[in-house]
Design a protein around this motif. Structure first.
Motif, PDB file in Angstrom:
ATOM      1  N   PHE A 172       0.859  -1.182   0.000  1.00 18.16           N
ATOM      2  CA  PHE A 172       0.000   0.000   0.000  1.00 18.16           C
ATOM      3  C   PHE A 172       0.892   1.228   0.000  1.00 18.16           C
ATOM      4  CE2 PHE A 172      -2.670   3.308   1.706  1.00 18.16           C
ATOM      5  CZ  PHE A 172      -3.936   3.012   1.212  1.00 18.16           C
ATOM      6  N   THR A 196      -3.023  10.356  -4.288  1.00 17.62           N
ATOM      7  CA  THR A 196      -3.694   9.138  -4.737  1.00 17.62           C
ATOM      8  C   THR A 196      -3.171   7.965  -3.923  1.00 17.62           C
ATOM      9  OG1 THR A 196      -3.858  10.016  -6.999  1.00 17.62           O
ATOM     10  CG2 THR A 196      -4.246   7.664  -6.689  1.00 17.62           C
ATOM     11  N   ALA A 197      -4.083   7.161  -3.393  1.00 15.78           N
ATOM     12  CA  ALA A 197      -3.714   5.981  -2.619  1.00 15.78           C
ATOM     13  C   ALA A 197      -3.809   4.745  -3.501  1.00 15.78           C
ATOM     14  CB  ALA A 197      -4.623   5.835  -1.407  1.00 15.78           C
ATOM     15  N   TYR A 198      -2.819   3.863  -3.384  1.00 16.72           N
ATOM     16  CA  TYR A 198      -2.765   2.649  -4.193  1.00 16.72           C
ATOM     17  C   TYR A 198      -2.702   1.420  -3.293  1.00 16.72           C
ATOM     18  CZ  TYR A 198      -1.574   5.536  -8.279  1.00 16.72           C
ATOM     19  OH  TYR A 198      -1.594   6.462  -9.292  1.00 16.72           O
ATOM     20  N   ALA A 199      -3.476   0.415  -3.642  1.00 18.36           N
ATOM     21  CA  ALA A 199      -3.337  -0.919  -3.076  1.00 18.36           C
ATOM     22  C   ALA A 199      -2.653  -1.752  -4.149  1.00 18.36           C
ATOM     23  CB  ALA A 199      -4.692  -1.512  -2.704  1.00 18.36           C
ATOM     24  N   ASP A 223      -0.864  -1.877  -7.347  1.00 17.02           N
ATOM     25  CA  ASP A 223      -0.810  -0.921  -8.459  1.00 17.02           C
ATOM     26  C   ASP A 223      -2.179  -0.324  -8.760  1.00 17.02           C
ATOM     27  OD1 ASP A 223       1.912  -1.380  -8.809  1.00 17.02           O
ATOM     28  OD2 ASP A 223       1.519  -3.139 -10.090  1.00 17.02           O
ATOM     29  N   THR A 224      -3.191  -0.625  -7.924  1.00 18.36           N
ATOM     30  CA  THR A 224      -4.560  -0.183  -8.192  1.00 18.36           C
ATOM     31  C   THR A 224      -4.899   1.052  -7.366  1.00 18.36           C
ATOM     32  OG1 THR A 224      -5.197  -2.480  -8.574  1.00 18.36           O
ATOM     33  CG2 THR A 224      -6.972  -0.883  -8.195  1.00 18.36           C
ATOM     34  N   PRO A 225      -5.268   2.177  -7.989  1.00 20.36           N
ATOM     35  CA  PRO A 225      -5.691   3.353  -7.219  1.00 20.36           C
ATOM     36  C   PRO A 225      -7.018   3.078  -6.517  1.00 20.36           C
ATOM     37  CG  PRO A 225      -6.035   3.721  -9.562  1.00 20.36           C
ATOM     38  CD  PRO A 225      -5.306   2.418  -9.439  1.00 20.36           C
ATOM     39  N   VAL A 226      -7.115   3.478  -5.219  1.00 22.59           N
ATOM     40  CA  VAL A 226      -8.335   3.207  -4.442  1.00 22.59           C
ATOM     41  C   VAL A 226      -9.056   4.479  -4.028  1.00 22.59           C
ATOM     42  CG1 VAL A 226      -7.604   0.945  -3.620  1.00 22.59           C
ATOM     43  CG2 VAL A 226      -6.920   2.977  -2.357  1.00 22.59           C
ATOM     44  N   PHE A 227      -8.336   5.621  -3.873  1.00 23.92           N
ATOM     45  CA  PHE A 227      -9.043   6.878  -3.662  1.00 23.92           C
ATOM     46  C   PHE A 227      -8.097   8.038  -3.966  1.00 23.92           C
ATOM     47  CE2 PHE A 227      -7.052   8.346   0.205  1.00 23.92           C
ATOM     48  CZ  PHE A 227      -6.722   7.203   0.916  1.00 23.92           C
ATOM     49  N   TYR A 228      -8.719   9.232  -4.126  1.00 26.46           N
ATOM     50  CA  TYR A 228      -7.974  10.433  -4.486  1.00 26.46           C
ATOM     51  C   TYR A 228      -8.432  11.585  -3.596  1.00 26.46           C
ATOM     52  CZ  TYR A 228      -6.872  14.769  -6.979  1.00 26.46           C
ATOM     53  OH  TYR A 228      -6.445  16.024  -7.292  1.00 26.46           O
ATOM     54  N   TRP A 232      -1.444  -2.938   6.715  1.00 25.05           N
ATOM     55  CA  TRP A 232      -2.638  -2.750   7.527  1.00 25.05           C
ATOM     56  C   TRP A 232      -2.677  -3.775   8.650  1.00 25.05           C
ATOM     57  CZ3 TRP A 232      -6.153   1.147   6.302  1.00 25.05           C
ATOM     58  CH2 TRP A 232      -5.981   1.758   5.054  1.00 25.05           C
TER      59      TRP A 232
END
Length: 778
Positions: A156, A177-180, A182-187, A733
């Motif tokens: 993350f 931008t937050a990534y899990a 390589d997938t962006p999860v929120f901005y 987490w």
């Protein structure tokens, strides 16, 4: 500055003008603050613009320490350039990468494309520099990647166009931008995230049977330079919504330890309760509870003029609640610890070997029974020598305007019972069915329960001690004391038989000590390396003669029911209005087994066994008390056992049995267990109890853990409390899920809590609790 041989040879082969060039280089580096550097090679540029140092370069100065394969100094622009395996320590941070530069005049660092960390963050930036603004160190980055996972491939991470870091304070992100993976999860276009515990945004979802499903939201941030504010907005499916804020002041956190409790705490929380009649206990009457419910709390200590030089402080403890069930519903942990909070204001002055105080206790919540002191002035003097006489003195003096008030609902209930019974007595038909003696007893009891005593009280007591050691082994401390208590303006209760009473006391404390060392005793498995046995028998006699206040007079500072023995020293006896004649001898023996551990002496086993013999019993007309046994065993760092018991070995009408035990141990490094047991039998006032509790935390693997707490009452076969939690470490987490069942003997309370927390951002607390406010705070 230091140079190895090769550097000196290189310098010697240069032209004569190299001396001036070298002096210029030294002057540039001196701006970094007392530099000391080494390198395998140094070559001065022919045009005099600087030098190149290579081979295991290391520089250490007052402002920076760095390592690199090669360093180039460009004296024209005062720039020190590092290349190859660069590590730089500056302003409390370590930077690692392939290239960096430092301006020797401004001391600014350009660490673009280097990696660094500022706990709890690890980051890499396309452009990074560190500078000081108004004496505050600031790190600025562009095209940055941040994570809290110390891993080259974090699960993350955050990406941000521009970041400003204020170390040990906060991080400001822009276009985050937050990534899990390589997938962006929120901005978020903007986020200011504090780095301290309890700061930033946290949320806790869960369930309790009286609240329904809930979502607790908190955002913490700084308020000024010395305070933390935590905003709250909570949703309860069965009750409505709640909102509020907590303010914690840490202004004096850096002063001396004994004054670090100069603090401030303010809490406000309001709930619009859609179901205030919802009960936790089946017998509760909640018909008068309003939908608008709240708490207001202020705890504050203020030193005058400040903690550094003052011996005067003001203590403020104010707790205003909307109703008596508010804590029980929304803050059960605080309800368990302090179900009826006080309201006290006090001014305290430390004097030589004593303390002078002016305190006010007032009634802010009319649904609690409260005694008020408006005000009470007290001077307490600790035990102290009287010149060089060998005598010691201790005492206290106080004057207070005191009053006790019943809770409004309790007073209404008692008066209703009294009026109904009197109405039956006055009715000839109904009175014929009443037992006259039982009716008189009930009416007398109701009349006594309705007493609300009010009086002014002056109390003073002083005691002299004369400790002596006889033959170097026998300790004898005789003591004598005298006091006086005066009651005036008495109302709400019958007058005392003696409005001014004299108190006289005599006492004698004796003890001796024997010891023996067993050098050959060794039990490594139980942590024993030699044993010293200390035996200390003792006998304490206490005699008190106090004028009687009468059976009808109801005091305010009176004895409360307890299973523990009363203190024998009048200076420690706070139930002033219950003080009466006694003549008691307390005899016992104190044992200690000591061993050597880590070059120091450890109390391996301690035991205190004693009992009271009553020549005159002030409470229950006993001849002897129970036999008391207090034991503590610390064989190993991971094992601790405690026993606190009293047994009726002497017989008598008021004898009872109480045994409290607790064992804490960690048999393996992944398991921690605590087992407790409480047994109470045949007490004249308290119900019998045979209760056991179990606490357990087990780390199943590197990523999984479980915990539980259970409390079982054998006397009525009730499993009172069950709490179970499971914890999962997800690298970046921590996930936790907990469930509880609380058996209130008539109504069961169920609870669920789920937590998903980013490590160190903010910190996580485990094991979790079904309580929405674990530990009493959130």
């Amino acid at each position: 500055m230091k140079f190895p041989l090769l550097a000196i040879v290189s310098f010697a082969l240069t032209t004569a003008g190299a001396h001036a060039q070298f002096d210029m280089i030294v002057e540039k580096l001196q701006s970094l603050g007392n530099p000391d550097f080494t390198a395998d090679h140094m070559v001065l540029n022919r045009d005099g613009s600087g030098a190149v140092l290579s081979g295991n370069f290391h520089i250490k100065s007052d402002t920076v320490e760095a390592y690199a394969d090669k360093v180039e100094l460009d004296s024209n622009i005062s720039l020190l350039k590092f290349e190859g395996n660069v590590s730089i320590y500056k302003d409390g941070l370590i930077y690692r990468g392939t290239r960096a530069s430092i301006n020797t005049e401004t001391k600014e660092l350009d660490a673009s494309n280097m990696r660094s960390s500022e706990e709890p963050l690890f980051f890499k930036a396309g452009n990074l520099n560190s500078r000081t603004i108004d004496d505050i160190k600031v790190i600025e980055t562009e095209e940055s990647i941040f994570t809290t996972e110390d891993s080259p491939d974090p699960g993350f991470h955050f990406a941000s166009d521009r970041v400003t870091i204020y170390p040990e304070d906060r991080v400001v992100f822009r276009n985050l931008t937050a990534y899990a993976g390589d997938t962006p999860v929120f901005y978020l276009p903007y986020l200011s995230q504090p780095l301290q515990d309890e700061m930033g945004y946290t949320f806790t979802p869960g369930f309790r049977s009286n609240l329904g499903f809930f979502l607790l939201n908190q955002y913490g941030t700084t308020l000024g330079d010395n305070s933390l504010i935590k905003y709250k907005f909570d949703l309860y499916s069965a009750r409505g919504l709640g909102a509020g804020f907590d303010i914690d002041s840490f202004r004096w956190k850096d002063v001396a330890e004994e004054k670090q409790n100069s603090f401030g705490k303010f809490k406000f929380y309001w709930v619009y309760d859609s179901s205030p009649e919802e009960k936790v206990q089946s017998s509760e009457d909640r018909s008068q509870i309003d939908s608008s419910r709240y708490r207001i709390n202020l705890q504050h200590r203020v030193y005058l003029p400040g903690p550094e030089e003052s011996s005067v402080y003001v203590d403020i403890d104010i707790n205003k609640l909307s109703d008596e069930y508010f804590y029980e519903d929304f803050y059960p942990a605080e309800f368990r610890d302090d179900p009826r909070p006080d309201n006290i204001l006090s001014l305290v002055k430390h004097v030589d070997r004593g303390e002078l105080s002016i305190a006010t206790r007032f009634r802010a919540n009319d649904f609690y029974q409260t005694d008020t002191r408006l005000p009470e002035i007290a001077l307490d003097m600790v035990r102290q020598p009287i010149f060089n006489t060998g005598l010691f003195y201790a005492g206290n003096t106080s004057f207070g305007v005191l009053k006790e008030e019943l809770a409004d609902q309790e007073e209404l209930r008692l008066r209703t019972q009294q009026d109904n019974l009197l109405a039956r007595v006055r009715d000839p038909v109904l009175a014929a069915n009443l037992d006259p003696a039982a009716t008189r007893t009930t009416l007398d009891l109701l009349r006594t329960q309705l007493f609300e005593p009010e009086f002014n009280r002056f109390h003073t007591y002083h005691e002299i001690y004369f400790p002596k050691m006889l033959d170097g082994a026998f300790s004898v401390t005789p003591r004598a004391g005298v006091g006086y208590t005066n009651y005036s303006s008495v109302s709400g209760t019958p007058d005392p038989e003696n409005s001014g009473r004299v108190i006289a006391s005599l006492g004698l404390d004796t003890s001796t000590k024997f010891s023996r060392v067993y050098d050959t005793v060794s039990m490594p498995g139980l942590g024993v390396d030699k044993i010293r046995h200390i035996v200390q028998p003792y006998a304490n006699w206490s005699f008190v003669s106090a004028d009687s206040l009468g059976d009808e007079f109801k005091g305010i500072d009176r004895l409360t029911l307890s299973t523990r023995p009363r203190p024998l020293d009048v200076t420690n006896y706070t139930a002033i209005d219950s003080l009466r004649d006694w003549n008691i001898v307390r005899m016992g023996v104190y044992n200690r087994l000591q061993t050597k551990r880590n070059a120091s002496t450890l109390n391996w086993l301690t035991s205190n066994t004693y009992f009271d013999g009553f020549i005159e019993d002030p409470e229950y007309d006993r001849s002897f008390s129970n036999l008391y046994q207090e034991l503590e065993w610390n064989p190993l760092p991971w094992v601790r056992a405690e026993l606190d018991a009293q047994l009726p070995v002497f017989g008598g009408d008021f004898d009872f049995t109480e045994v409290n035990t607790r064992l804490t141990f960690m048999p393996v490094d992944y398991l921690n267990v605590t087992i407790g047991h409480r047994l109470l039998m045949d007490h004249p006032f308290f119900e019998d109890s045979d209760q056991m509790d179990l606490r357990l935390y087990a780390r199943i693997s590197e990523n999984w853990g479980v915990s539980l707490y259970e409390r079982y009452e054998f006397d009525d076969s009730t499993l009172e409390t069950q709490q179970y939690s499971i914890h999962r470490d997800l690298n970046t987490w921590v996930a936790a899920f907990g469930a509880t069942i609380q058996n209130n003997r008539g109504a069961k309370d169920y609870g669920l809590v789920f937590s998903l927390t980013l490590k160190d951002f903010p910190s996580v607390r485990i094991p979790i609790d079904y309580d929405p406010t674990p530990g009493g705070s959130r």
